[in-house]
Design an enzyme around this catalytic site. Sequence first.
Site, PDB file in Angstrom:
ATOM      1  CD  GLU A 417      -1.946  -2.319   1.312  1.00  0.00           C
ATOM      2  OE1 GLU A 417      -0.795  -2.693   1.630  1.00  0.00           O
ATOM      3  OE2 GLU A 417      -2.903  -3.108   1.181  1.00  0.00           O
ATOM      4  CG  HIS A 484     -11.801  -6.829   6.595  1.00  0.00           C
ATOM      5  ND1 HIS A 484     -10.962  -7.507   7.447  1.00  0.00           N
ATOM      6  CD2 HIS A 484     -11.316  -7.058   5.345  1.00  0.00           C
ATOM      7  CE1 HIS A 484     -10.025  -8.128   6.741  1.00  0.00           C
ATOM      8  NE2 HIS A 484     -10.213  -7.875   5.459  1.00  0.00           N
TER       9      HIS A 484
END
Length: 678
Positions: A417, A484
């Site tokens: 990322e 999440h």
Amino acid sequence: MQFHRKDLTDNELVSIYKGILLPRMIEEKMLVLLRQGKISKWFSGIGQEAIAVGATMAMQQNEWIMPLHRNLGVFTSRKMPLSKLFMQWQGNKEGYSKGRERSFHFGSKEHYVCGMISHLGPQMAIADGVALAYKLRNDEKASLVFTGDGGTSEGDFHEALNIAAVWDLPVIFIIENNGYGLSTPTSEQYRCKNLVDKAIGYGIEGIQIDGNNILSVYDTIKGVRDYCIKNQKPYLIECMTFRMRGHEEASGVKYVPPEMFEQWGKRDPVKNYEDYLISESVLTASQLENIKAETKSYIETELKIGSQAGPMEVNTEEELNDVYAERKDTGYLILDKSLQVPASQIQQPVSSIRHPEASEKRFIDGIKEALHQSMIKHPNLIIMGQDIAEYGGAFKITEGFVKEFGKARIRNTPICESAVVGAALGLSLEGYKAIMEMQFADFATVGFNQIINNLAKIYYRWGQNADVVVRMPTGGGVGAGPFHSQSNEAWFTHTPGLKVVYPSTPADAKGLLIAAINDPNPVLYFEHKALYRSVSGPVPEEYYEVEIGKARLVTSGDDISIITYGAGVHWAMDYAKNHPDISIHILDLRTLLPLDYDAIKEAVAATGKVLLLHEDTLIGGIGGEIAAWIAENCFDQLDAPVMRCASLDTPIPFNMELEKNFMAYSRLDEYVQKLIGY
Ligand SMILES: Cc1ncc(C[n+]2csc(CCOP(=O)(O)OP(=O)(O)O)c2C)c(N)n1
């Protein structure tokens, strides 16, 4: 030290000498000025000049270089005027960063130099992005980035090399192994024998060279550059050298055994090269002295100009204006094939306009359509993310894109990322637009530094914009647990330089995403996963924008005002539907940075009773900021204290019952009743 001139002419050898002498002599002067208190901090590169100078001279002038704190030789070899550099080091307004940045933490587009942020490693992925731009355009160019031996321990080093290897990017990675990272010797920094051995792990070529031999550096990098361009591959070069002074001038060198200085002093890159030039009869001793005298005089003249800069004139308006790049195009909302209306003339929010060609679509389709139309509109737009190509992304939003736009523009990424955000910034340096899909907003933590410190600050620091959108699938209600489902928008609303948008309807999802892509600034685009397939609404077929920074009045009411965004809008609408006896004024913020204060003010004035509702947890949520603003600016309009209904101050739990209890929605009725009863 063995020098091999190969086919370099005498003139070229002399020009290289002038190149290495200049930073040495500037530094010697800087040390004097430092003692006189005229500059504040100095990271000396004395003893390492051959690397920065040799590398820069081996590259073309229009190839980007990402230097670090000891690389004065990059700046001088790119012929930046010393007077302006001096103003930069003094923190003067006439410097390269208008006094906003210290020492070498700045860049210059004109000189194709991208300055560092303090964190060192993030430089490396920017070089990946630039090289990607070169590759996509079939430019015969490479980018070059520096790291110290200490910096190789950062995750950024690993991620940047890995991406460059996997994407076959023409990047030259240079490690300046100078023995220490501040006081930490290399024996406490890594366990492999040589740092260049790491190249093997990434499946790329590497070489270790004498970093104090300028001809060796120059010749190697020239050859490596050719290799990178021809083979479209990265290369790792470990330059062995030594830091002849302290980490910075105030830190001293007590931790370095004195014999190291003696040993490496004999390998001084300037002195050895001088001896070589004399021994080869390229220069006589007196010619050498003349060059030194000329250099000294140049430095003195430039310093005089640099010292004449006036005192800092502080202009708050200018400071605030320089946080965001101005959008150059006019910004259109296209409502109809034949009708293009400038955004400023639209009175109604576009999402409330019943467009004849608007068809009913799901939230997720609004996002997909925005991406699809933008890919057509902007041939320079690149989308990057994990599993977004053939697989279509974790939520299938880019399904079919790779077929239509190709793998060069729809790029699967390794799980890196940080480097992907950095590469997106690198693309901006070369005029590309980039979207990065975070697979889940939660994973922004591992790209956080690049977002907060590079994307957000670069324009303010030295005028380079970051034309990047980070898509953030966010939020709970889907039983996905603490990693999440987080609502992390407030991490970003606290960072000047970012824009944060958060749509709640399919039409806004499309229009805001298009606006985010057209905005030259970094935009965090939050898309609530629970809305993807559960919310539908009319979405105009056309390519249109919803203006960033403009809230939307959902319903007007007289009893209380609920100011909210994202899933909160649907909670509020649901609540209003189930409580027809209460007249609720609902404002959908749509953008969280910058906030629409006019709309907030109107919402306060409408009822005098305000409830801020968000799925994010209470402490530090955006609701607190808005409540404070209302208290300061709308106090006389209030008939009750401003209240906040937010999720519990716990991590978001997995079990659906626990998650339900966590969610702000479970306490909405309690707060509404409290407010009404006040
Ligand atoms: C992420 C991060 N951690 C720590 C520091 C503090 N720091 C600044 S320079 C430095 C040493 C860097 O060593 P190296 O990469 O070998 O480069 P050198 O200074 O030797 O040229 C450290 C620890 C920092 N700037 N950023």
